[in-house]
Write an enzyme that holds these catalytic residues in place. Structure first.
Site, PDB file in Angstrom:
ATOM      1  N   THR A  87       0.984  -0.947  -0.022  1.00  0.00           N
ATOM      2  CA  THR A  87      -0.112   0.232  -0.063  1.00  0.00           C
ATOM      3  C   THR A  87       0.836   1.118   0.100  1.00  0.00           C
ATOM      4  O   THR A  87       1.632   1.512   1.029  1.00  0.00           O
ATOM      5  CB  THR A  87      -0.921  -0.031   1.268  1.00  0.00           C
ATOM      6  OG1 THR A  87      -1.765  -1.254   1.335  1.00  0.00           O
ATOM      7  CG2 THR A  87      -1.944   1.319   1.288  1.00  0.00           C
ATOM      8  N   LYS A 162      -7.989   1.434  -3.281  1.00  0.00           N
ATOM      9  CA  LYS A 162      -7.543   0.976  -1.781  1.00  0.00           C
ATOM     10  C   LYS A 162      -7.934   2.200  -0.694  1.00  0.00           C
ATOM     11  O   LYS A 162      -8.254   1.884   0.281  1.00  0.00           O
ATOM     12  CB  LYS A 162      -5.950   0.274  -1.826  1.00  0.00           C
ATOM     13  CG  LYS A 162      -5.439   0.248  -0.549  1.00  0.00           C
ATOM     14  CD  LYS A 162      -5.726  -1.214   0.244  1.00  0.00           C
ATOM     15  CE  LYS A 162      -5.277  -1.144   1.603  1.00  0.00           C
ATOM     16  NZ  LYS A 162      -5.431  -2.341   2.029  1.00  0.00           N
ATOM     17  N   LYS A 237      -1.999   4.860   8.796  1.00  0.00           N
ATOM     18  CA  LYS A 237      -1.119   5.301   7.530  1.00  0.00           C
ATOM     19  C   LYS A 237      -1.996   5.252   6.095  1.00  0.00           C
ATOM     20  O   LYS A 237      -1.644   6.139   5.451  1.00  0.00           O
ATOM     21  CB  LYS A 237      -0.387   3.835   7.188  1.00  0.00           C
ATOM     22  CG  LYS A 237       0.681   3.716   5.874  1.00  0.00           C
ATOM     23  CD  LYS A 237       1.178   2.211   5.732  1.00  0.00           C
ATOM     24  CE  LYS A 237       1.728   2.317   4.036  1.00  0.00           C
ATOM     25  NZ  LYS A 237       2.159   0.971   3.889  1.00  0.00           N
TER      26      LYS A 237
HETATM   27  P1  NAD Z   1       6.157  -5.701   7.381  1.00  0.00           P
HETATM   28  O1  NAD Z   1       6.626  -4.570   7.805  1.00  0.00           O
HETATM   29  O2  NAD Z   1       5.793  -6.928   7.975  1.00  0.00           O
HETATM   30  O3  NAD Z   1       7.102  -6.267   5.966  1.00  0.00           O
HETATM   31  C1  NAD Z   1       7.732  -5.460   5.096  1.00  0.00           C
HETATM   32  C2  NAD Z   1       9.112  -5.951   4.724  1.00  0.00           C
HETATM   33  O4  NAD Z   1       9.831  -5.236   3.748  1.00  0.00           O
HETATM   34  C3  NAD Z   1       9.832  -6.337   5.979  1.00  0.00           C
HETATM   35  O5  NAD Z   1      10.168  -7.548   6.133  1.00  0.00           O
HETATM   36  C4  NAD Z   1      11.232  -5.230   5.434  1.00  0.00           C
HETATM   37  O6  NAD Z   1      12.324  -6.050   5.979  1.00  0.00           O
HETATM   38  C5  NAD Z   1      11.187  -5.575   4.081  1.00  0.00           C
HETATM   39  N1  NAD Z   1      11.863  -4.339   3.552  1.00  0.00           N
HETATM   40  C6  NAD Z   1      11.927  -3.063   3.988  1.00  0.00           C
HETATM   41  N2  NAD Z   1      12.882  -2.352   3.164  1.00  0.00           N
HETATM   42  C7  NAD Z   1      13.342  -3.302   2.156  1.00  0.00           C
HETATM   43  C8  NAD Z   1      14.260  -3.271   1.026  1.00  0.00           C
HETATM   44  N3  NAD Z   1      14.708  -2.070   0.672  1.00  0.00           N
HETATM   45  N4  NAD Z   1      14.446  -4.295   0.289  1.00  0.00           N
HETATM   46  C9  NAD Z   1      13.960  -5.536   0.770  1.00  0.00           C
HETATM   47  N5  NAD Z   1      13.057  -5.592   1.659  1.00  0.00           N
HETATM   48  C10 NAD Z   1      12.732  -4.496   2.499  1.00  0.00           C
HETATM   49  O7  NAD Z   1       4.947  -5.165   6.578  1.00  0.00           O
HETATM   50  P2  NAD Z   1       3.611  -6.079   6.080  1.00  0.00           P
HETATM   51  O8  NAD Z   1       2.338  -6.001   7.160  1.00  0.00           O
HETATM   52  O9  NAD Z   1       4.142  -7.229   5.512  1.00  0.00           O
HETATM   53  O10 NAD Z   1       2.913  -4.967   5.028  1.00  0.00           O
HETATM   54  C11 NAD Z   1       3.415  -4.738   3.783  1.00  0.00           C
HETATM   55  C12 NAD Z   1       2.497  -3.819   2.922  1.00  0.00           C
HETATM   56  O11 NAD Z   1       1.176  -4.318   2.916  1.00  0.00           O
HETATM   57  C13 NAD Z   1       2.448  -2.342   3.511  1.00  0.00           C
HETATM   58  O12 NAD Z   1       2.644  -1.639   2.412  1.00  0.00           O
HETATM   59  C14 NAD Z   1       1.222  -2.455   4.356  1.00  0.00           C
HETATM   60  O13 NAD Z   1       0.534  -1.113   4.223  1.00  0.00           O
HETATM   61  C15 NAD Z   1       0.324  -3.379   3.411  1.00  0.00           C
HETATM   62  N6  NAD Z   1      -0.586  -4.031   3.840  1.00  0.00           N
HETATM   63  C16 NAD Z   1      -0.626  -4.856   5.137  1.00  0.00           C
HETATM   64  C17 NAD Z   1      -1.730  -5.558   5.662  1.00  0.00           C
HETATM   65  C18 NAD Z   1      -1.566  -5.984   7.119  1.00  0.00           C
HETATM   66  O14 NAD Z   1      -2.539  -6.434   7.722  1.00  0.00           O
HETATM   67  N7  NAD Z   1      -0.153  -6.304   7.664  1.00  0.00           N
HETATM   68  C19 NAD Z   1      -2.891  -5.508   5.035  1.00  0.00           C
HETATM   69  C20 NAD Z   1      -2.969  -4.917   4.000  1.00  0.00           C
HETATM   70  C21 NAD Z   1      -1.844  -4.124   3.239  1.00  0.00           C
END
Ligand code: NAD
Length: 290
Positions: A87, A162, A237
């Protein structure tokens, strides 16, 4: 297909595992040292992307997406697709798609709803923006990771859908919680409140499916001490992204603006961080008008 998967966090790890389980050859990269069943670890994002038919990204925000895309796009083969499921802000989604297309790649922005549970179960909903050809290339992967994929329009349309959805969600959750808090103060039983509203014109997903009052309606995070679920900081966010988009599109969104301010106070000044976004109810309950 040969798939590169970048960002193996709470959402990305189970999504990548589902692609591997379905028989695709998945190479993954994350800055953190994570191991995902069936996924081969690469030493860099570019290495994960090299030779892939599709590269999927699942990253925290638009700035990180732009940095990863700058590294990954030159490593990809013409005709391959870059599918971002994070997102992020609409402007970043459009900028990354333009860079990818200029390099001869297909690009899709495809944020999801369904949360960690949906990612693990393969029941996410994808909201996609991009060309018809790009959507068609990504669709078989959406079908593995999710149960529904809507092609919303051109680049950025997925992110637009979204944040509009989640702006409604944030505003409706606040409305539902403040109405419960008022009902409490008027001496109205919560179950009666639910029975009436859930079958009257005040009904909504937040009341009927995700009721913020413990012990009322179907099971929800309220029944589990407001453990997320969907964390208040993630709602903040998304509300911020909605207001950023409203600013650049000159859209009047007074309720979205208020919802953003309330969640900001809840998460950053009060005790909302780490709580489900429905914990607005106990917050209102404790307060008076002043
Ligand atoms: P998270 O923080 O668990 O995962 C993000 C991952 O990206 C981490 O493991 C981090 O180490 C990695 N990362 C950061 N910078 C990086 C880079 N330069 N290269 C490689 N890896 C890198 O977050 P999440 O909960 O998995 O969410 C991911 C996305 O999905 C976000 O944009 C969030 O808004 C969206 N989202 C999350 C949910 C939820 O319920 N968690 C629901 C819908 C959408």
């Amino acid at each position: 297909m040969k798939i590169g998967f970048i960002g193996l966090g709470n959402m990305g790890a189970p999504m990548a595992a589902n692609l591997a389980k379905a028989g695709h050859e998945v190479t993954g990269f994350d800055m953190a040292p994570v191991e995902v069943a069936g996924v081969t670890r690469a030493a860099s994002a570019a290495e994960a992307a090299r030779g892939a038919d599709v590269v999927v990204t699942m990253l925290p925000n638009g700035q990180i997406l732009r940095a990863v895309a700058a590294e990954v796009i030159p490593a990809m083969t013409a005709g391959a697709a870059l599918v971002d499921c994070s997102t992020v802000d609409v402007d970043s989604a459009r900028a990354v798609a333009a860079d990818a297309e200029a390099a001869g790649l297909l690009a899709v922005d495809a944020p999801v709803s369904g949360g960690i549970g949906g990612a693990a179960a393969g029941t996410l909903t994808f909201m996609a923006g991009g060309s018809e050809a790009a959507f068609d290339k990504a669709k078989p992967l959406f079908d593995i990771m999710g149960q529904k994929a809507v092609h919303c329009g051109d680049a950025g349309a997925g992110q637009a859908a979204k944040i509009c959805n989640n702006m409604i969600l944030g505003v409706t959750m606040i409305a539902t919680c403040e109405a419960f808090a008022l009902a409490d103060k008027l001496g109205l039983d919560r179950q009666k409140m639910f029975d009436v509203v859930s079958t009257s014109s005040g009904y909504s997903w937040t009341m009927n499916a995700y009721c913020p009052a413990p012990g009322v309606g179907p099971q929800s995070p309220a029944d589990n001490d407001y453990k997320p679920g969907f964390a208040a900081e993630l709602m903040l966010k998304d509300l911020r992204l909605s207001q950023q988009a409203a600013g650049s599109a000159d859209a009047d969104t007074p309720m979205g603006q208020l919802a953003e301010a309330l969640y900001a106070r809840f998460v950053e000044e009060e005790d909302g961080k780490g709580m489900d976004f429905s914990a607005m109810l106990p917050r209102f309950e404790k307060r008076g008008r002043g």
